[in-house]
Enzyme design. Structure first.
Site, PDB file in Angstrom:
ATOM      1  N   ASN A  13       0.851  -1.088  -0.144  1.00  0.00           N
ATOM      2  CA  ASN A  13       0.123   0.022  -0.105  1.00  0.00           C
ATOM      3  C   ASN A  13       1.138   1.296  -0.076  1.00  0.00           C
ATOM      4  O   ASN A  13       1.716   1.542   1.167  1.00  0.00           O
ATOM      5  CB  ASN A  13      -0.801  -0.058   1.261  1.00  0.00           C
ATOM      6  CG  ASN A  13      -2.017   0.955   1.349  1.00  0.00           C
ATOM      7  OD1 ASN A  13      -2.704   1.197   2.315  1.00  0.00           O
ATOM      8  ND2 ASN A  13      -2.367   1.726   0.236  1.00  0.00           N
ATOM      9  N   ASN A  66      -6.949  10.497  -0.696  1.00  0.00           N
ATOM     10  CA  ASN A  66      -6.955   9.218  -1.875  1.00  0.00           C
ATOM     11  C   ASN A  66      -6.934   9.891  -3.087  1.00  0.00           C
ATOM     12  O   ASN A  66      -6.624  10.818  -3.427  1.00  0.00           O
ATOM     13  CB  ASN A  66      -8.492   8.818  -1.700  1.00  0.00           C
ATOM     14  CG  ASN A  66      -8.923   8.281  -0.531  1.00  0.00           C
ATOM     15  OD1 ASN A  66      -8.242   7.602   0.388  1.00  0.00           O
ATOM     16  ND2 ASN A  66     -10.264   8.208  -0.202  1.00  0.00           N
ATOM     17  N   CYS A  75      -5.744   6.191   8.026  1.00  0.00           N
ATOM     18  CA  CYS A  75      -5.124   5.175   7.126  1.00  0.00           C
ATOM     19  C   CYS A  75      -4.004   4.488   7.956  1.00  0.00           C
ATOM     20  O   CYS A  75      -3.161   5.010   8.272  1.00  0.00           O
ATOM     21  CB  CYS A  75      -4.590   5.945   5.971  1.00  0.00           C
ATOM     22  SG  CYS A  75      -3.440   4.960   4.844  1.00  0.00           S
ATOM     23  N   GLY A  76      -4.345   3.207   8.086  1.00  0.00           N
ATOM     24  CA  GLY A  76      -3.435   2.411   8.873  1.00  0.00           C
ATOM     25  C   GLY A  76      -1.976   2.118   8.387  1.00  0.00           C
ATOM     26  O   GLY A  76      -0.944   2.608   9.061  1.00  0.00           O
ATOM     27  N   ASN A  77      -2.001   1.877   7.105  1.00  0.00           N
ATOM     28  CA  ASN A  77      -0.441   1.598   6.543  1.00  0.00           C
ATOM     29  C   ASN A  77       0.286   2.972   6.628  1.00  0.00           C
ATOM     30  O   ASN A  77       1.248   3.104   6.776  1.00  0.00           O
ATOM     31  CB  ASN A  77      -0.645   0.785   5.198  1.00  0.00           C
ATOM     32  CG  ASN A  77      -1.161  -0.432   5.276  1.00  0.00           C
ATOM     33  OD1 ASN A  77      -0.721  -1.183   6.213  1.00  0.00           O
ATOM     34  ND2 ASN A  77      -1.881  -1.036   4.287  1.00  0.00           N
ATOM     35  N   HIS A 154     -16.216   1.340   6.940  1.00  0.00           N
ATOM     36  CA  HIS A 154     -15.502   0.198   6.312  1.00  0.00           C
ATOM     37  C   HIS A 154     -17.004  -0.907   6.242  1.00  0.00           C
ATOM     38  O   HIS A 154     -17.599  -0.926   7.329  1.00  0.00           O
ATOM     39  CB  HIS A 154     -14.444  -0.622   7.146  1.00  0.00           C
ATOM     40  CG  HIS A 154     -13.414   0.046   6.847  1.00  0.00           C
ATOM     41  ND1 HIS A 154     -12.527  -0.254   5.950  1.00  0.00           N
ATOM     42  CD2 HIS A 154     -12.634   1.008   7.395  1.00  0.00           C
ATOM     43  CE1 HIS A 154     -11.230   0.498   5.772  1.00  0.00           C
ATOM     44  NE2 HIS A 154     -11.396   1.437   6.640  1.00  0.00           N
ATOM     45  N   GLU A 203     -10.707   0.264  -1.951  1.00  0.00           N
ATOM     46  CA  GLU A 203     -10.857   1.370  -1.089  1.00  0.00           C
ATOM     47  C   GLU A 203     -11.174   2.467  -1.659  1.00  0.00           C
ATOM     48  O   GLU A 203     -11.264   2.780  -2.852  1.00  0.00           O
ATOM     49  CB  GLU A 203      -9.317   1.929  -0.770  1.00  0.00           C
ATOM     50  CG  GLU A 203      -8.419   1.007   0.306  1.00  0.00           C
ATOM     51  CD  GLU A 203      -7.048   1.750   0.597  1.00  0.00           C
ATOM     52  OE1 GLU A 203      -7.314   3.004   1.131  1.00  0.00           O
ATOM     53  OE2 GLU A 203      -6.023   1.089   0.588  1.00  0.00           O
ATOM     54  N   ARG A 204     -12.299   3.248  -0.862  1.00  0.00           N
ATOM     55  CA  ARG A 204     -12.903   4.302  -1.546  1.00  0.00           C
ATOM     56  C   ARG A 204     -12.227   5.515  -2.093  1.00  0.00           C
ATOM     57  O   ARG A 204     -11.251   5.915  -1.327  1.00  0.00           O
ATOM     58  CB  ARG A 204     -13.647   5.136  -0.187  1.00  0.00           C
ATOM     59  CG  ARG A 204     -14.529   6.106  -0.362  1.00  0.00           C
ATOM     60  CD  ARG A 204     -15.153   6.562   0.912  1.00  0.00           C
ATOM     61  NE  ARG A 204     -14.146   6.927   1.819  1.00  0.00           N
ATOM     62  CZ  ARG A 204     -14.442   7.540   2.852  1.00  0.00           C
ATOM     63  NH1 ARG A 204     -15.556   7.848   3.517  1.00  0.00           N
ATOM     64  NH2 ARG A 204     -13.214   8.120   3.889  1.00  0.00           N
ATOM     65  N   CYS A 212      -4.741  -2.921   3.131  1.00  0.00           N
ATOM     66  CA  CYS A 212      -5.381  -1.575   3.723  1.00  0.00           C
ATOM     67  C   CYS A 212      -5.492  -1.956   5.307  1.00  0.00           C
ATOM     68  O   CYS A 212      -6.182  -2.826   5.798  1.00  0.00           O
ATOM     69  CB  CYS A 212      -6.759  -1.515   3.357  1.00  0.00           C
ATOM     70  SG  CYS A 212      -7.871  -0.354   4.154  1.00  0.00           S
ATOM     71  N   GLY A 215      -8.718  -1.303   6.773  1.00  0.00           N
ATOM     72  CA  GLY A 215      -9.543  -2.385   6.330  1.00  0.00           C
ATOM     73  C   GLY A 215      -9.372  -3.674   7.239  1.00  0.00           C
ATOM     74  O   GLY A 215     -10.314  -4.361   7.418  1.00  0.00           O
TER      75      GLY A 215
END
Length: 274
Positions: A13, A66, A75-77, A154, A203-204, A212, A215
């Site tokens: 990602n 995005n 955003c986790g990553n 999510h 991903e939106r 994600c 996610g």
């Protein structure tokens, strides 16, 4: 004007990181989309912009954009990549990120692994948000997916065999379902056992990605809510694996995974007009 940037990724990602506390460049949807474009720009799933924090407890204020130019709440990553960037700059192992989803404490485990506290999941229909009241554990859609907010919306579909699902075709349609006021990230999950799952995420605003982070968090939370998984779970994604822990005592979701620096460079801002 030449603007420095850093290209990073978390299990595939990928992100372009800009330190806006130094450059203070203006951004709009057109400029963000151009920078994220893989043919005409630098190319990435999301653009990450760092600036001075507005909260005294935080080390940096982080914005995630995005590929379509819209701003995301979390955003986790990307959060793990920011921590790795801060670690390289300040040589500390603990930081707090200020995001639109709140303050996210994080810890550097080693030279590659980072753990981020993604906060408390929100499961009420207004928090997702949905257009009208509905059971977020079994949404009134085909497949009866579950919904949760991990700083952004999510939706999780549980399937017997992930290879039978076309996440691109399904994701494009489901992302913009009228039920989702702000759109939604769409995950497809195949449980391997109670502590492991296989996940693919549309991903939106960005499309199908190799991974994600939020996610993965959402998939574990929804699997636990439905009695399918334990609170400690390995999430296997196309780009690699994450470890997700949903702390029962504090109701907080902890995400642990690797980060990588790809390269650094600069771009001419004049080539990316507003």
């Amino acid at each position: 004007m030449n603007i420095p940037f850093y290209k990073m990724h978390g299990i595939g990602n990928d992100f372009v990181v800009i330190d806006n506390s130094v450059n203070s460049i203006s951004l709009n949807k057109r400029r963000v989309k151009a920078l994220c474009d893989r043919r005409y720009g630098i190319g990435c799933d999301q653009l990450i912009v760092l600036s001075n924090p507005k909260n005294d407890l935080a080390d940096v204020y982080v914005q995630f954009f995005n590929g379509n130019g819209d701003e995301a709440g979390a955003c986790g990553n990307g959060s793990r990549c920011v921590i790795a960037w801060l670690y390289r700059k300040y040589h500390r192992t603990e930081f707090i990120l200020q995001t639109n989803a709140g303050l996210l404490p994080a810890q550097v485990i080693d030279s590659q692994m980072v753990k981020v506290n993604m906060g408390q999941p929100r499961t009420k229909w207004r928090d997702i948000p949905l257009k009208h009241e509905a059971d977020t554990l079994y949404l009134p859609l085909a497949g009866e997916p579950s919904a949760v907010s991990i700083g952004n919306p999510h939706v999780t579909f549980f399937v017997e065999d992930l290879s039978t699902v076309d996440p691109v075709f399904c994701g494009k349609v489901l992302e913009k379902d009228p039920l989702f006021v702000e759109g939604a990230n769409i995950s497809f999950v195949q449980m391997l056992d109670r502590q492991a799952m296989r996940v693919r995420v549309w991903e939106r605003g960005s499309g199908l990605t190799l991974a994600c982070g939020s996610g993965a968090c959402a998939s574990v939370v929804n699997a636990v809510r439905r009695g399918l998984a334990d609170r400690h779970c390995q999430v296997k994604m196309d780009g690699g694996n994450l470890i997700i822990d949903w702390d029962a005592e504090n109701n907080e979701v902890l995400m642990t995974g690797p980060t990588s620096f790809s390269y650094q460079g600069s771009f001419d801002l004049d080539h990316y007009p507003l």
